[in-house]
Design an enzyme around this catalytic site. Structure first.
Site, mmCIF file in Angstrom:
data_model
loop_
_atom_site.group_PDB
_atom_site.id
_atom_site.type_symbol
_atom_site.label_atom_id
_atom_site.label_comp_id
_atom_site.label_asym_id
_atom_site.label_seq_id
_atom_site.Cartn_x
_atom_site.Cartn_y
_atom_site.Cartn_z
ATOM 1 N N HIS A 139 0.727 -1.192 -0.270
ATOM 2 C CA HIS A 139 -0.039 -0.006 0.090
ATOM 3 C C HIS A 139 0.860 1.310 0.030
ATOM 4 C CE1 HIS A 139 -2.759 3.014 1.175
ATOM 5 N NE2 HIS A 139 -2.054 3.461 2.240
ATOM 6 N N HIS A 144 1.337 5.224 -2.472
ATOM 7 C CA HIS A 144 1.848 6.707 -2.226
ATOM 8 C C HIS A 144 2.971 7.178 -2.741
ATOM 9 C CE1 HIS A 144 -1.086 7.722 1.379
ATOM 10 N NE2 HIS A 144 -0.759 6.427 1.847
ATOM 11 N N GLU A 185 -5.751 9.544 0.553
ATOM 12 C CA GLU A 185 -6.012 7.977 0.651
ATOM 13 C C GLU A 185 -7.059 7.799 -0.312
ATOM 14 O OE1 GLU A 185 -4.344 5.702 2.064
ATOM 15 O OE2 GLU A 185 -3.329 6.759 3.374
ATOM 16 N N SER A 204 -4.036 1.112 -4.515
ATOM 17 C CA SER A 204 -3.340 -0.048 -3.845
ATOM 18 C C SER A 204 -4.321 -1.201 -3.734
ATOM 19 C CB SER A 204 -2.610 0.159 -2.807
ATOM 20 O OG SER A 204 -3.513 0.686 -1.695
HETATM 21 CO CO CO Z 1 -1.898 5.271 3.268
#
Ligand code: CO
Ligand code: PHE
Length: 286
Positions: A139, A144, A185, A204
């Site tokens: 993730h 990110h 997010e 993700s």
């Molecule tokens: Co995150």
């Protein structure tokens, strides 16, 4: 991201990850990436996660993400953070740092304010292939890190870290965490050729990537920081509401003002459920 509990919602469950590490975890919660601890199965799980997600992103992820993804490097094993850093620092003067898992708010924000992005170093088990509640190395890296190669986004995350330290002093972490949740997010972006994802939690996740961009079920609303700060969120299911921006520059501009008066206004208003609809919402079509 090694997202602090305020962001993932207060949990009675202790965070996963080895925080003792024989004294290797520093006062700022960073640690060496425990590369030797990865098993052949871990590398294979990462390879399969990467392959599935990379195949899905055309038409679902924003152009900036697609352009930056190759900069992550290795696709068939867990990358070494130092290899990514050699490229990332040159691009935007950001670095990634390993952390053992979720870390508290203040050290987390301090790292961001210093252009250091905390990346959890452990990987999910094969049983968690489709969905994991807590951030892991897949993730954090896949979701990110590519966008940290984008200069506007990279500056925004540093501003967020600084702003969050200020929010902490004002007792407004919960409000800012919601904005973080609904942008960094789970944010969507409207491109000339359609809706796309830029939020790491969407990028993700194979299921949520398709759900967020294509499903007719969730609300999609033009981003208003005030609206997002009032809206509760679910940490263990797909989101019921997504907030939409037109560009990273717009996100940067919307979050540039001093939020001090905004926090006061938000706290004076009722909270909104994760699936709330308001007459003033600007609904965005798929
Ligand atoms: Co995150
Ligand atoms: N501008 C916000 C403040 O003054 C800080 C912030 C910047 C928040 C970027 C989010 C993102 O508090």
């Amino acid at each position: 991201m090694a997202v602090e509990p305020a962001i993932y919602g207060a949990s009675e469950r202790p965070p996963r990850g080895d925080y003792a590490r024989e004294g290797l975890v520093q006062a700022d919660y960073t640690c060496p990436q425990n590369y030797a601890a990865y098993t052949a199965q871990d590398h294979d799980t990462y390879r399969r996660l990467y392959e599935r997600q990379a195949a899905l992103i055309p038409g679902l992820a924003c152009d900036e993400f697609i352009a930056a993804l190759p900069a992550l490097g290795a696709k068939d094993h867990i990358p070494r953070f130092e290899d990514i850093n050699a490229r990332l620092f040159k691009a935007t003067r950001w670095e990634i740092v390993a952390v053992p898992g979720l870390i508290p708010e203040v050290p987390f924000f301090t790292l961001l304010a210093n252009r250091k992005f905390p990346v959890t170093d452990w990987l999910r088990t094969p049983e968690e292939f489709d969905y994991i509640v807590e951030p892991d190395v897949f993730h954090d890296l896949f979701g990110h890190v590519p966008l940290l190669f984008n200069p506007v986004y990279a500056d925004h995350i540093q501003d967020y870290g600084r702003g969050a330290l200020k929010a902490h002093g004002l007792g407004a972490c919960e409000q800012l965490s919601r904005l973080y949740w609904y942008t960094i997010e789970f944010g969507l972006m409207r491109q000339p050729d359609g809706l796309r994802a830029y939020g790491a939690g969407i990028l993700s996740s194979s299921g949520e990537l398709q759900h967020a961009v294509r499903s007719e079920i969730p609300n999609r609303i033009a981003l208003s920081p005030e609206r997002a700060m009032r809206t509760r969120y679910k940490i263990d299911s797909y989101q019921q509401t997504y907030f939409v921006i037109d560009s990273f520059q717009q996100l940067f501009d919307l979050t540039a003002p001093d939020f001090t008066p905004l926090y006061g206004r938000v706290k004076a208003q009722p909270e909104l459920a994760a699936d709330a609809r308001l007459p003033e919402d600007v609904v965005i079509a798929r």
